[in-house]
Each structure stands twice: as C-alpha cells, then as structure tokens.
Design an enzyme around this catalytic site. Structure first.
Site, mmCIF file in Angstrom:
data_model
loop_
_atom_site.group_PDB
_atom_site.id
_atom_site.type_symbol
_atom_site.label_atom_id
_atom_site.label_comp_id
_atom_site.label_asym_id
_atom_site.label_seq_id
_atom_site.Cartn_x
_atom_site.Cartn_y
_atom_site.Cartn_z
ATOM 1 N N SER A 17 0.694 -1.141 -0.127
ATOM 2 C CA SER A 17 0.080 0.201 -0.027
ATOM 3 C C SER A 17 0.858 1.350 -0.123
ATOM 4 O O SER A 17 0.473 2.072 -0.530
ATOM 5 C CB SER A 17 -1.138 0.066 1.269
ATOM 6 O OG SER A 17 -0.351 0.248 2.340
ATOM 7 N N LEU A 97 16.088 -7.713 6.995
ATOM 8 C CA LEU A 97 17.127 -7.231 7.675
ATOM 9 C C LEU A 97 18.256 -6.883 6.518
ATOM 10 O O LEU A 97 18.584 -7.949 5.699
ATOM 11 C CB LEU A 97 17.781 -7.953 8.626
ATOM 12 C CG LEU A 97 17.115 -7.777 9.898
ATOM 13 C CD1 LEU A 97 17.881 -8.440 10.996
ATOM 14 C CD2 LEU A 97 17.269 -6.310 10.319
ATOM 15 N N HIS A 114 8.920 3.421 8.464
ATOM 16 C CA HIS A 114 8.657 2.420 9.649
ATOM 17 C C HIS A 114 7.387 2.818 10.428
ATOM 18 O O HIS A 114 7.305 4.283 10.771
ATOM 19 C CB HIS A 114 9.793 2.255 10.577
ATOM 20 C CG HIS A 114 9.945 1.521 11.884
ATOM 21 N ND1 HIS A 114 9.694 0.140 11.528
ATOM 22 C CD2 HIS A 114 9.563 1.802 13.016
ATOM 23 C CE1 HIS A 114 9.831 -0.722 12.847
ATOM 24 N NE2 HIS A 114 9.495 0.435 13.668
ATOM 25 N N ASP A 150 16.229 -0.242 11.540
ATOM 26 C CA ASP A 150 15.434 1.085 11.772
ATOM 27 C C ASP A 150 16.095 2.206 12.629
ATOM 28 O O ASP A 150 15.474 2.817 13.483
ATOM 29 C CB ASP A 150 14.048 0.633 12.496
ATOM 30 C CG ASP A 150 13.352 -0.526 11.791
ATOM 31 O OD1 ASP A 150 13.405 -0.434 10.600
ATOM 32 O OD2 ASP A 150 12.761 -1.301 12.590
HETATM 33 C C1 GAR Z 1 4.063 -0.624 6.684
HETATM 34 O O1 GAR Z 1 2.926 -0.406 7.812
HETATM 35 C C2 GAR Z 1 5.273 -0.292 6.837
HETATM 36 O O2 GAR Z 1 5.550 0.896 7.662
HETATM 37 C C3 GAR Z 1 6.034 -1.604 7.551
HETATM 38 O O3 GAR Z 1 5.079 -2.715 6.867
HETATM 39 C C4 GAR Z 1 3.908 -2.152 6.411
HETATM 40 C C5 GAR Z 1 3.883 -2.661 4.952
HETATM 41 O O4 GAR Z 1 2.603 -2.173 4.384
HETATM 42 N N1 GAR Z 1 7.240 -1.708 7.701
HETATM 43 C C6 GAR Z 1 8.027 -2.078 8.447
HETATM 44 O O5 GAR Z 1 7.530 -2.565 9.610
HETATM 45 C C7 GAR Z 1 9.349 -1.992 8.196
HETATM 46 N N2 GAR Z 1 10.177 -2.285 9.349
HETATM 47 P P1 GAR Z 1 2.476 -1.966 2.894
HETATM 48 O O6 GAR Z 1 3.101 -3.179 2.193
HETATM 49 O O7 GAR Z 1 0.934 -1.976 2.732
HETATM 50 O O8 GAR Z 1 3.127 -0.808 2.420
#
Ligand code: GAR
Length: 208
Positions: A17, A97, A114, A150
């Site tokens: 997304s 990672l 993040h 992070d």
């Molecule tokens: C998002 O909330 C992003 O911030 C998180 O994964 C999700 C991915 O959603 N990322 C992390 O946790 C990285 N450490 P998406 O595939 O719908 O963008």
C-alpha cells in the site's frame, strides 16, 4: 518546463500500500521521481501484481534461492537496481534485514518507512507494543537506511493519537497507515529536493 524525475526503485515484501502511494505521487507531473522498478523478495507479493497491472517493471528476487547468504541475495538485488538505472531506493514494507553490503552501496540514496515514532519501537509488532507501553501518541517515521535496524537518520515523522480504552492493534495500524501514505511521498520529495525541512505540516501530518 518539465522537471527532471529521479528514477527510483520500490522494494516490497507484501501488499504494497505504501508502494501504491509512491506510485500515485510519481504519476504527478511535478513530482521529482518516477518509478522505474518494483522489486520484491517474495514472488507472491500482492504489490507486484498491482505494479504490473499499471505496466510498471515489477520483479521478484526471491531470497529463498540464496539460502542463508543474505549478501548474495543483496548482490542480486543490487545488480538489478544498477541494470535498471536506479538512482534512489524506497523500502516500502520490505521485511528483510539488510547487510552493510546493500546499505553501504546505497548510503544516502535509500530510505525506509517504519510504523512507529522512532527511535521507539524498532522492529516488528509496533502497534501491539505501543498499546502495551501505554503511549498516547504513536505514528510513523521515514528515515535514511543504515546498517542498524530502523536506526538511520530521521527525515520526517507523522503522529496519531492512541485511544487506549478502545483501540485494537489493528485500529492503530489503520490510523498510522493513513499517515504513512501521506508522509512517504512528502518525505521522498523533500529528500530529492535536498531539503528535509520542506516537508509541510497539513491534514494531521505532524512533522517533528
Ligand atoms: C507498513 O506499515 C510499513 O510501515 C511496515 O510494513 C507495512 C507494509 O505495508 N514496514 C515495516 O514494518 C518496516 N520495518 P504495505 O506493504 O501496505 O506498504
């Protein structure tokens, strides 16, 4: 006069997304980037199908093919980035990672989003941990990627309220995600323009 658009790659692992919000921003004529490649470490990442449906180059470089050799996987990713002429990389839900190989190769040219107000809650399950900790403000962070997980310098943050009596982790995740989709394109634009301070404060976007 048309602006120069920096060719970027978006790295994903799942639904994508945030990738969608970056693709939408890049479609605007005055946005300083264009999506030249979407890469995933998972062949079945839903975001790949979406990117392909728009005609964007979208490929998987499955980490499983490289066993425990993280750097070999990253060398394959790096090769694809260079072949595609990529100048800047956005990690968007890329759940691997990274080793110093990739973070050094793209130092200053790779950012991540993040779902917490870093430096609190690095890692996973950030929304559950925010509820457990009893914080009243939560949010998301766009930061430069360095070797520590992070940990890189913060570019921009957006905050949301926490309602401890009625919020589930899913409620909180959804509230934060709305802000992620606003923050990430704004932060990318600011970084490419060489001015992180130019991220504007609007629509509940709180930039610290
Ligand atoms: C998002 O909330 C992003 O911030 C998180 O994964 C999700 C991915 O959603 N990322 C992390 O946790 C990285 N450490 P998406 O595939 O719908 O963008």
């Amino acid at each position: 006069m048309s602006i120069r658009k920096t060719p970027i790659a978006i790295l994903i692992s799942g639904r994508g997304s945030n990738m969608r919000s970056l693709i939408a921003a890049c479609a605007e004529p005055d946005f300083p980037a264009s999506v030249a490649l979407v890469l995933s470490n998972k062949e079945d990442a839903a975001g790949l199908d979406y990117a392909r449906s728009l005609g964007l180059p979208a490929e998987a470089v499955p980490h499983k093919a490289f066993g425990k050799d993280r750097e070999a996987h990253e060398r394959a990713i790096d090769a694809r980035l260079r072949e595609a002429g990529i100048e800047f990389v956005c990690l968007a839900g890329y759940m691997r990672l990274l080793t110093p190989f990739l973070t050094d190769a793209w130092a200053g040219r790779m950012i991540n989003i993040h779902p917490s107000l870093l430096p609190v809650f690095p890692g996973t399950h950030t929304h559950e941990r925010a509820l457990e900790a009893g914080v009243r403000i939560h949010g998301c962070t766009v930061h430069h990627v360095t070797a520590g997980m992070d940990e890189g310098p913060i570019i921009a943050q957006a905050a949301v309220p926490v309602f401890p009596k009625k919020d589930s982790a899913d409620d909180l995740a959804a509230r934060v995600l709305v802000q992620e989709h606003v923050l990430y394109p704004a932060a990318l634009k600011a970084v490419l323009g060489g001015n992180s301070d130019s991220v504007s404060s609007e629509d509940g976007l709180l930039v610290v």
